[in-house]
Design a protein around this motif. Structure first.
Motif, PDB file in Angstrom:
ATOM      1  N   VAL A   1       0.482  17.099 -68.847  1.00 38.96           N
ATOM      2  CA  VAL A   1       1.067  16.542 -67.628  1.00 38.96           C
ATOM      3  C   VAL A   1       1.641  15.160 -67.885  1.00 38.96           C
ATOM      4  CG1 VAL A   1       0.515  15.698 -65.319  1.00 38.96           C
ATOM      5  CG2 VAL A   1      -0.365  17.889 -66.079  1.00 38.96           C
ATOM      6  N   ARG A   2       0.895  14.337 -68.571  1.00 34.10           N
ATOM      7  CA  ARG A   2       1.356  12.959 -68.797  1.00 34.10           C
ATOM      8  C   ARG A   2       2.474  12.858 -69.825  1.00 34.10           C
ATOM      9  NH1 ARG A   2      -3.313   8.555 -67.979  1.00 34.10           N
ATOM     10  NH2 ARG A   2      -4.141   9.415 -66.051  1.00 34.10           N
TER      11      ARG A   2
ATOM     12  N   HIS B   1       5.875  12.639 -68.192  1.00 34.88           N
ATOM     13  CA  HIS B   1       6.224  11.420 -67.470  1.00 34.88           C
ATOM     14  C   HIS B   1       6.056  10.135 -68.292  1.00 34.88           C
ATOM     15  CE1 HIS B   1       6.484  13.867 -63.910  1.00 34.88           C
ATOM     16  NE2 HIS B   1       5.272  14.329 -64.122  1.00 34.88           N
ATOM     17  N   ALA B   2       5.528  10.235 -69.491  1.00 36.11           N
ATOM     18  CA  ALA B   2       5.258   9.037 -70.303  1.00 36.11           C
ATOM     19  C   ALA B   2       6.549   8.436 -70.833  1.00 36.11           C
ATOM     20  CB  ALA B   2       4.333   9.398 -71.455  1.00 36.11           C
ATOM     21  N   LYS B   3       6.508   7.121 -71.057  1.00 34.24           N
ATOM     22  CA  LYS B   3       7.675   6.439 -71.626  1.00 34.24           C
ATOM     23  C   LYS B   3       7.876   6.845 -73.076  1.00 34.24           C
ATOM     24  CE  LYS B   3       7.565   2.280 -68.795  1.00 34.24           C
ATOM     25  NZ  LYS B   3       7.441   0.817 -68.818  1.00 34.24           N
ATOM     26  N   THR B   4       6.813   6.742 -73.870  1.00 36.26           N
ATOM     27  CA  THR B   4       6.910   7.107 -75.281  1.00 36.26           C
ATOM     28  C   THR B   4       5.696   7.930 -75.682  1.00 36.26           C
ATOM     29  OG1 THR B   4       5.746   5.133 -76.062  1.00 36.26           O
ATOM     30  CG2 THR B   4       8.147   4.962 -75.830  1.00 36.26           C
ATOM     31  N   PHE B   5       5.864   8.712 -76.723  1.00 45.95           N
ATOM     32  CA  PHE B   5       4.750   9.490 -77.253  1.00 45.95           C
ATOM     33  C   PHE B   5       3.697   8.564 -77.858  1.00 45.95           C
ATOM     34  CE2 PHE B   5       8.155  12.837 -77.780  1.00 45.95           C
ATOM     35  CZ  PHE B   5       7.720  13.604 -76.710  1.00 45.95           C
TER      36      PHE B   5
ATOM     37  N   VAL C   1       0.476  14.635 -79.894  1.00 48.78           N
ATOM     38  CA  VAL C   1       1.084  14.552 -78.567  1.00 48.78           C
ATOM     39  C   VAL C   1       2.444  15.234 -78.565  1.00 48.78           C
ATOM     40  CG1 VAL C   1       1.985  12.958 -76.825  1.00 48.78           C
ATOM     41  CG2 VAL C   1      -0.185  12.469 -77.955  1.00 48.78           C
ATOM     42  N   ILE C   2       3.208  15.061 -79.618  1.00 47.47           N
ATOM     43  CA  ILE C   2       4.522  15.697 -79.713  1.00 47.47           C
ATOM     44  C   ILE C   2       4.381  17.216 -79.758  1.00 47.47           C
ATOM     45  CG2 ILE C   2       6.537  16.016 -81.211  1.00 47.47           C
ATOM     46  CD1 ILE C   2       6.297  13.032 -81.911  1.00 47.47           C
ATOM     47  N   ARG C   3       3.393  17.726 -80.505  1.00 46.57           N
ATOM     48  CA  ARG C   3       3.171  19.176 -80.555  1.00 46.57           C
ATOM     49  C   ARG C   3       2.811  19.725 -79.184  1.00 46.57           C
ATOM     50  NH1 ARG C   3       0.346  18.026 -85.268  1.00 46.57           N
ATOM     51  NH2 ARG C   3      -1.643  18.341 -84.198  1.00 46.57           N
TER      52      ARG C   3
END
Length: 81
Positions: free
Chosen positions: A33-34, A37-41, A55-57
């Protein structure tokens, strides 16, 4: 006897990761979910204590599910003269 009953109740509430899964289902859901909406990974990985590649996966898996069933865009939309 009451202590044993309370102990059994606690065991049921704690969910452990499934086999070959490092993070819990709740953790994965929160990251999914985040990540949208997050700015960067990198920021998101720092917040959850995971690597950026993890996080990218997770984001790629969510994006792939969302894009299934949608038609592909044409290679050329318009040609300006």
């Amino acid at each position: 006897m009451p202590a044993k009953h309370a102990e059994n109740g606690l065991r049921k509430k704690i969910r452990s990761p499934e086999r070959y899964q490092r993070f819990s289902k709740e953790w994965n859901q929160a990251v999914n979910v985040r990540s949208i909406h997050a700015k960067t990974f990198k920021d998101l990985a720092f917040q959850f204590g995971a690597s950026v590649s993890t996080v990218i996966r997770r984001f790629d898996a969510v994006a792939k599910k969302e894009l299934q069933g949608h038609p592909e865009l044409p290679k050329v939309i318009a040609i300006d003269e």
